[in-house]
Enzyme design. Structure first.
Site: not given
Ligand code: PEP
Ligand code: MG
Length: 560
Positions: A178, A420, A444, A491
């Site tokens: 928080h 990933e 990942d 992403c």
């Molecule tokens: C990732 O694995 O890079 C991803 C964007 O998914 P998450 O972090 O939600 O596993």
């Molecule tokens: Mg992921």
């Protein structure tokens, strides 16, 4: 002088005198439990009003949660019954809230774990009220101070004159505590994880706090202070510059337009983007819908959440990732088995294949929410074409189900996959012929390539995004997408790491998706990059044989 290494909580730099906040609470109750609850409720009401005036919706909700707990008859009657059995009021409160909090903290469900913190805070608040602890009513400082404490609950923080807080430094609380959330919404730096804080920082110590790296310098020498002041000046210029980029699109140095999208975890994340130019949502993690309560979300609840985001983004695409639980995200009602290696277990699309009806309902909700508009459907944890084919069949089934129910639905959708897993990246040339877009999930991908658990600090040094294997696979993925005419975006966290922006451009990637807070920084970095130079940098990097060398090349030219 002492340099302390803590955990980077909220970004930014600040220098000021410290104020060490310590609660001196006697253990003797001076009012009864009903009076203490009443006093606590009044305090929360007051702080909630203050939060409404100075903070965002998210923070106000914290105070609403506390209020609900204080009004919870079951909680208070458990405390009362211990008092009747002979406990003193403070011990009874500590025992009941401590036990409830420990039970919730041991749950794997994220929603329950958050409630554990709430109950603990409320327990402390009742104890303070019992003992007549006069909170340091609205501590107003003459000038800016850096607030240091062993622990800062949202209640504690609200007692201070927020406009005079320059930074927050604490011993407890992780990167998602928080305290950190609050610091981010106040736009001030925060460092947590400072061991033995009470011995190292005193009221009046002069501090230089670096929320980007987690470094705190106590009583710096002349040289250190001069260096910090220089960085502070750079940071000020930098903030001005990124503010001015808020309302413009992203361009490379050569003038070519580049897509910058945002990652969101729930529709409220878009609130702060009202005035900002961005190219839609590159990753909508939908897990929040499943983890925020103990019941499965209804079709209507899901559709409402998706529609909110789609409407907000107007003509830009919203990329909705289908349920991605498993690994470290556990949902009780999905009957997930306990696994020895959950990150190598039933997660992402695998779990959807085991829970076909839930997956189908989510697809129906997405297509229904996007009726009359467009949407991108993103599939997580794909390792084989079979899984992609199965998901595409399910999308067709979702269309049929909506037709049967006479519900309108989106026909203008694209289906893409998260890249990933190494299996997927190595076969990117094949997948590129089978789907509409790629989104590279580096969080990942790095863990699976380097065989290092992304959440395990003892192998953190092996989780190396600069590893040549990582860059080769991302490069192959990007080039496979370009060659086959499909779009590719990054992403995962590396999209927000400015060390990598140039080589992503060099790989032919034309879209990055990052947390809203980082948008300006990425736009600014993109404006410094030329495609030609980026291709050269990439070539140099890919011909290096060692992660350290690569890191050196990418870090060259001090960047924030
Ligand atoms: C990732 O694995 O890079 C991803 C964007 O998914 P998450 O972090 O939600 O596993
Ligand atoms: Mg992921």
């Amino acid at each position: 002088m002492e340099i302390i290494k803590g955990i980077a909580g909220a970004p930014g730099l600040a220098k000021a005198d410290a104020y060490f906040y310590r609660k001196n609470i006697s253990k003797t109750a001076v009012v009864d439990i009903d009076e203490a609850v009443k006093i606590s409720l009044e305090k929360i009401e007051g702080l909630k009003r203050k939060a409404e005036n100075s903070l965002g919706e998210g923070e106000v909700k914290i105070f609403e949660a506390y209020k609900m707990l204080l009004e919870d008859r079951a909680l208070i009657s458990q405390i009362r019954s211990r008092i009747e059995d002979g406990d003193d009021a403070v011990s009874a409160t500590e025992a009941v809230t401590g036990r409830m909090s420990a039970i919730l903290a041991s749950k794997k469900n994220e929603y329950m774990r958050q409630r554990a913190d709430d109950i603990r805070y409320v327990g402390k608040l009742i104890c303070e009220s019992l003992c007549g602890a006069k909170q340091e009513d609205d501590k107003n400082f003459e000038g800016k101070v850096i607030l240091a404490a062993y622990e800062l609950t949202p209640v504690d923080t609200m007692l201070f004159d927020l406009k005079n807080l320059a930074a927050i430094v604490t011993e407890t609380g992780g990167a998602t505590s928080h305290t950190v959330i609050l610091a981010k919404s106040l736009g001030i730096p925060a460092v947590t994880g400072v061991e033995n804080i009470e011995k190292r920082i005193k009221t009046g110590s002069f501090l230089c706090v670096d929320g980007n790296t987690g470094k705190v310098t106590v009583d710096p020498g002349k040289e250190q202070l001069a260096e910090f002041e220089m960085r502070l000046e750079e940071e000020r210029n930098f903030i001005e510059k990124i503010k001015s980029l808020k309302k413009s699109k992203a361009y490379l140095r050569d003038g070519e337009e580049f897509n910058v999208c945002v990652n969101i975890g729930n529709p409220e994340d878009l609130n702060e983007l009202e005035e900002t130019v961005f190219n839609g949502v590159g990753l909508f993690r939908t897990e929040f819908l499943y983890s925020k309560s103990q019941k499965k979300p209804t079709f209507e609840q899901q559709a409402e959440a998706y529609k909110k985001v789609i409407d907000f983004c107007g003509d830009e695409y919203v990329t909705i990732r289908t349920i991605d639980v498993g690994g470290d995200k556990i949902i009780d009602y999905l009957n997930m088995k306990k696994e020895e290696n959950p990150f190598l277990g039933s997660r992402g699309i695998r779990l959807s294949m085991d829970n076909g009806e839930i997956f189908l309902e989510q697809l129906c909700a997405i297509l229904y929410a996007a009726r009359g508009k467009k949407v991108k459907i993103l599939l997580p944890m794909i390792t084989s074409v079979k899984e992609l084919d199965w998901a595409k069949d399910m999308i067709k089934k979702a269309e049929e189900r909506l037709s049967e129910k006479n519900l309108d639905f989106c026909r203008n959708y694209l289906v893409g996959i998260m890249i990933e897993t190494p299996a997927c990246a190595v076969c990117a040339d094949i997948f590129a012929k089978k789907c509409d877009f790629f989104s590279i999930g580096t969080n990942d991908l790095v863990q699976y390539i380097t065989a290092a658990d992304r959440g395990n600090v003892s192998v953190a040094k092996f989780y190396n995004p600069y590893h040549l294997a990582v860059l080769r696979l991302i490069d192959f993925t990007a080039k496979s997408a370009v060659k086959n005419g499909i779009s590719v975006s990054v992403c995962g966290d590396l999209a927000a790491n400015l060390d990598f922006t140039e080589i992503f451009v060099g790989m032919g990637i034309k879209s990055l998706s990052v947390p809203a807070m980082i948008l300006g920084r990425v736009k600014k970095r993109l404006g410094e990059i030329s495609e030609k130079e980026a291709a050269k940098t990439l070539e140099t990097v890919l011909s290096s044989d060692d992660g350290d060398k690569i890191e050196g090349i990418l870090k060259k030219g001090e960047r924030k």
